[in-house]
Write a protein that holds these residues in place. Structure first.
Motif, mmCIF file in Angstrom:
data_model
loop_
_atom_site.group_PDB
_atom_site.id
_atom_site.type_symbol
_atom_site.label_atom_id
_atom_site.label_comp_id
_atom_site.label_asym_id
_atom_site.label_seq_id
_atom_site.Cartn_x
_atom_site.Cartn_y
_atom_site.Cartn_z
ATOM 1 N N UNK A 1 0.816 -1.219 0.000
ATOM 2 C CA UNK A 1 0.000 0.000 0.000
ATOM 3 C C UNK A 1 0.846 1.264 0.000
ATOM 4 N N UNK A 2 2.177 1.102 -0.068
ATOM 5 C CA UNK A 2 3.079 2.257 -0.008
ATOM 6 C C UNK A 2 3.978 2.305 -1.242
ATOM 7 N N UNK A 3 4.382 3.502 -1.595
ATOM 8 C CA UNK A 3 5.206 3.718 -2.778
ATOM 9 C C UNK A 3 6.643 3.212 -2.571
ATOM 10 N N UNK A 4 7.306 2.855 -3.665
ATOM 11 C CA UNK A 4 8.690 2.371 -3.578
ATOM 12 C C UNK A 4 9.616 3.408 -2.948
ATOM 13 N N UNK A 5 9.337 4.676 -3.183
ATOM 14 C CA UNK A 5 10.216 5.740 -2.685
ATOM 15 C C UNK A 5 10.229 5.824 -1.164
ATOM 16 N N UNK A 6 9.241 5.217 -0.504
ATOM 17 C CA UNK A 6 9.193 5.253 0.969
ATOM 18 C C UNK A 6 9.360 3.863 1.555
ATOM 19 N N UNK A 7 9.840 2.914 0.744
ATOM 20 C CA UNK A 7 10.104 1.581 1.258
ATOM 21 C C UNK A 7 9.066 0.542 0.921
ATOM 22 N N UNK A 8 8.020 0.922 0.202
ATOM 23 C CA UNK A 8 6.999 -0.041 -0.191
ATOM 24 C C UNK A 8 7.281 -0.606 -1.564
ATOM 25 N N UNK A 9 6.293 -1.327 -2.104
ATOM 26 C CA UNK A 9 6.435 -1.825 -3.475
ATOM 27 C C UNK A 9 5.119 -1.702 -4.235
ATOM 28 N N UNK A 10 4.353 -0.668 -3.889
ATOM 29 C CA UNK A 10 3.069 -0.455 -4.563
ATOM 30 C C UNK A 10 2.598 0.966 -4.313
ATOM 31 N N UNK A 11 1.373 1.051 -3.792
ATOM 32 C CA UNK A 11 0.860 2.352 -3.398
ATOM 33 C C UNK A 11 0.102 3.094 -4.468
ATOM 34 N N UNK A 12 -0.026 2.524 -5.668
ATOM 35 C CA UNK A 12 -0.803 3.199 -6.708
ATOM 36 C C UNK A 12 -2.300 3.031 -6.418
ATOM 37 N N UNK B 1 -6.909 9.129 -1.582
ATOM 38 C CA UNK B 1 -6.485 7.723 -1.511
ATOM 39 C C UNK B 1 -7.423 6.934 -0.599
ATOM 40 N N UNK B 2 -7.827 7.549 0.511
ATOM 41 C CA UNK B 2 -8.770 6.888 1.412
ATOM 42 C C UNK B 2 -10.120 6.647 0.759
ATOM 43 N N UNK B 3 -10.571 7.600 -0.061
ATOM 44 C CA UNK B 3 -11.859 7.440 -0.750
ATOM 45 C C UNK B 3 -11.789 6.290 -1.753
ATOM 46 N N UNK C 1 -3.662 10.677 -7.743
ATOM 47 C CA UNK C 1 -2.372 11.368 -7.870
ATOM 48 C C UNK C 1 -2.299 12.229 -9.124
ATOM 49 N N UNK C 2 -3.327 12.218 -9.946
ATOM 50 C CA UNK C 2 -3.357 13.094 -11.109
ATOM 51 C C UNK C 2 -4.065 14.397 -10.795
ATOM 52 N N UNK C 3 -4.120 15.302 -11.763
ATOM 53 C CA UNK C 3 -4.741 16.621 -11.514
ATOM 54 C C UNK C 3 -6.252 16.548 -11.305
ATOM 55 N N UNK C 4 -6.892 15.448 -11.719
ATOM 56 C CA UNK C 4 -8.340 15.320 -11.573
ATOM 57 C C UNK C 4 -8.731 14.340 -10.462
ATOM 58 N N UNK C 5 -7.811 14.068 -9.569
ATOM 59 C CA UNK C 5 -8.058 13.048 -8.546
ATOM 60 C C UNK C 5 -9.259 13.390 -7.671
ATOM 61 N N UNK C 6 -9.358 14.629 -7.210
ATOM 62 C CA UNK C 6 -10.449 15.006 -6.314
ATOM 63 C C UNK C 6 -11.803 14.916 -7.010
ATOM 64 N N UNK C 7 -11.830 15.310 -8.276
ATOM 65 C CA UNK C 7 -13.092 15.266 -9.007
ATOM 66 C C UNK C 7 -13.615 13.842 -9.095
ATOM 67 N N UNK C 8 -12.764 12.903 -9.512
ATOM 68 C CA UNK C 8 -13.234 11.536 -9.688
ATOM 69 C C UNK C 8 -13.437 10.827 -8.355
ATOM 70 N N UNK C 9 -12.686 11.233 -7.337
ATOM 71 C CA UNK C 9 -12.922 10.663 -6.008
ATOM 72 C C UNK C 9 -14.318 11.039 -5.522
ATOM 73 N N UNK C 10 -14.709 12.297 -5.708
ATOM 74 C CA UNK C 10 -16.050 12.725 -5.281
ATOM 75 C C UNK C 10 -17.141 12.042 -6.102
ATOM 76 N N UNK C 11 -16.931 11.935 -7.407
ATOM 77 C CA UNK C 11 -17.922 11.248 -8.239
ATOM 78 C C UNK C 11 -18.087 9.792 -7.795
ATOM 79 N N UNK C 12 -16.965 9.135 -7.521
ATOM 80 C CA UNK C 12 -17.025 7.728 -7.109
ATOM 81 C C UNK C 12 -17.714 7.578 -5.764
ATOM 82 N N UNK C 13 -17.354 8.446 -4.814
ATOM 83 C CA UNK C 13 -17.941 8.316 -3.466
ATOM 84 C C UNK C 13 -19.437 8.581 -3.503
ATOM 85 N N UNK C 14 -19.876 9.516 -4.336
ATOM 86 C CA UNK C 14 -21.306 9.794 -4.454
ATOM 87 C C UNK C 14 -22.047 8.594 -5.018
#
Length: 361
Positions: free
Chosen positions: A56-67, A216-218, A282-295
């Motif tokens: 669940x964490x990015x490689x840059x912080x010691x994980x092997x995923x996180x996407x 990410x939580x959404x 993590x893209x520029x439209x992340x919040x928009x699609x997160x809200x659409x999905x949660x709704x």
């Protein structure tokens, strides 16, 4: 968009699915989810040893995923198993610690638990409404509410204001007053009371980092809901095939077949919007699609929960029958990180502001 799982993701999914099926069946979950500490510490550590936290964490912080797809795959499996362990705060904490450039080894190895304290009684979702304040020497005062996983956390990541700026601080659990409790749908949370409490500043002007962690939580919650809905549907169809009235399975009646098809349609729509939100994380439209999905997920979850209960008849309301616990989790999940109405208002506000991203959608 490529919907196929990579070899690494498939291995992670197979591993966690086997573990949850063998070691964490629904019956075990029901035993641990409603009594303090509202999770199974030994299983939690085993999940860490399997490397699930690192996935669940990015490689840059010691994980092997996180996407977004890593998060979605794992949380759908957790949803299918109705798992009550505090994975949501783990994902959000990993994101915030990554933004702060902090080491995550203790978090990813399961040695230390973090909880993310954002919501307040009068500000359940919106960062601009929080009233928890910080002084120039990093002392916090205020109350954080419904802090998921807070009942077992050793560290809290707290959003607090200095003037109109929201910063992120780290607070040792021993320095705060923590009131733990169980949630109605299983698992635990806490109220965190801060009274001139010493903290460590992690991120100054942290609105963007907090928004990223919440997105990410959404995605995680939406994927969990898809898993919950899929199992609820399977149990419902199985019941329709077995329950007989007038000498024939009730699933042979066309009216009930139509309702089952409606359930499946809602689940596939929910899965599609979750995949899109995961792809945009993590893209520029992340919040928009997160809200659409949660709704959409919030509306679909209520429909699936209600239909599963009604089509099961009286047995669906009993404690012993798993579908009642799946339905309860589906309903309560809508209130985490913004409910259906809140995210609908966010989408409407974006439309009203003339966001070019929304006009292109």
């Amino acid at each position: 968009m490529d919907f196929n799982l990579t070899e690494d993701r498939r291995m992670v999914l197979d591993t966690i699915s086997r573990f949850l099926q063998d070691q964490y069946p629904v019956e075990h979950r029901i035993q641990v989810a409603y009594d303090a500490p509202f999770h199974d510490l030994s299983k939690w550590r085993e999940l860490a040893e399997l490397g699930l936290f690192s996935a669940l964490a990015d490689e840059s912080v010691g994980g092997f995923g996180g996407t977004g797809f890593d998060i979605a795959v794992i949380f759908e499996a957790l949803g299918k198993a109705l798992n009550c362990e505090p994975f949501l705060p783990l994902v959000m904490a990993s994101r915030l610690l990554g933004s702060a450039g902090r080491d995550q080894q203790t978090l990813l190895e399961g040695e230390q638990n973090y909880a993310v304290a954002i919501s307040e009684p009068d500000a359940p979702y919106e960062l601009t409404d929080i009233s928890c304040t910080a002084t120039a020497d990093h002392r916090l005062s205020g109350r954080k509410s419904a802090v998921y996983g807070g009942q077992i956390a050793q560290k809290f990541l707290v959003a607090a204001k200095v003037g109109n700026t929201v910063n992120l601080y780290q607070v040792d659990a021993n320095d705060a007053e923590v009131i733990s409790y169980g949630l109605i749908d299983g698992g635990g949370a806490a109220e965190v009371l801060l009274d001139d409490t010493q903290a460590e500043l992690l991120i100054e002007n942290a609105a963007q980092a907090l928004s990223g962690a919440m997105n990410a939580g959404i995605v995680a919650l939406c994927a969990e809901a898809v898993g919950l809905m899929a199992v609820s549907y399977e149990m419902t169809v199985d019941y329709l095939r077995q329950r007989k009235q007038f000498g024939r399975p009730i699933g042979s009646f066309q009216a009930l077949q139509h309702r089952a098809v409606d359930m499946l349609t809602e689940i596939e729509q929910a899965r599609s919007i979750t995949i899109k939100a995961a792809a945009e994380l993590d893209g520029p439209q992340a919040s928009r699609y997160a809200s659409m999905a949660k709704n959409l997920i919030g509306r679909a979850s209520r429909l699936i929960a209600e239909e599963a209960i009604q089509l099961h008849g009286g047995i669906a309301m009993t404690w012993e029958y798993p579908v009642s616990h799946y339905a309860k989790r589906l309903i309560m999940l809508d209130h985490q990180l913004g409910d259906t109405d809140y995210h609908l208002s966010k989408v409407i506000d974006d439309l009203a502001s003339g966001s070019p991203n929304l006009r292109e959608a």
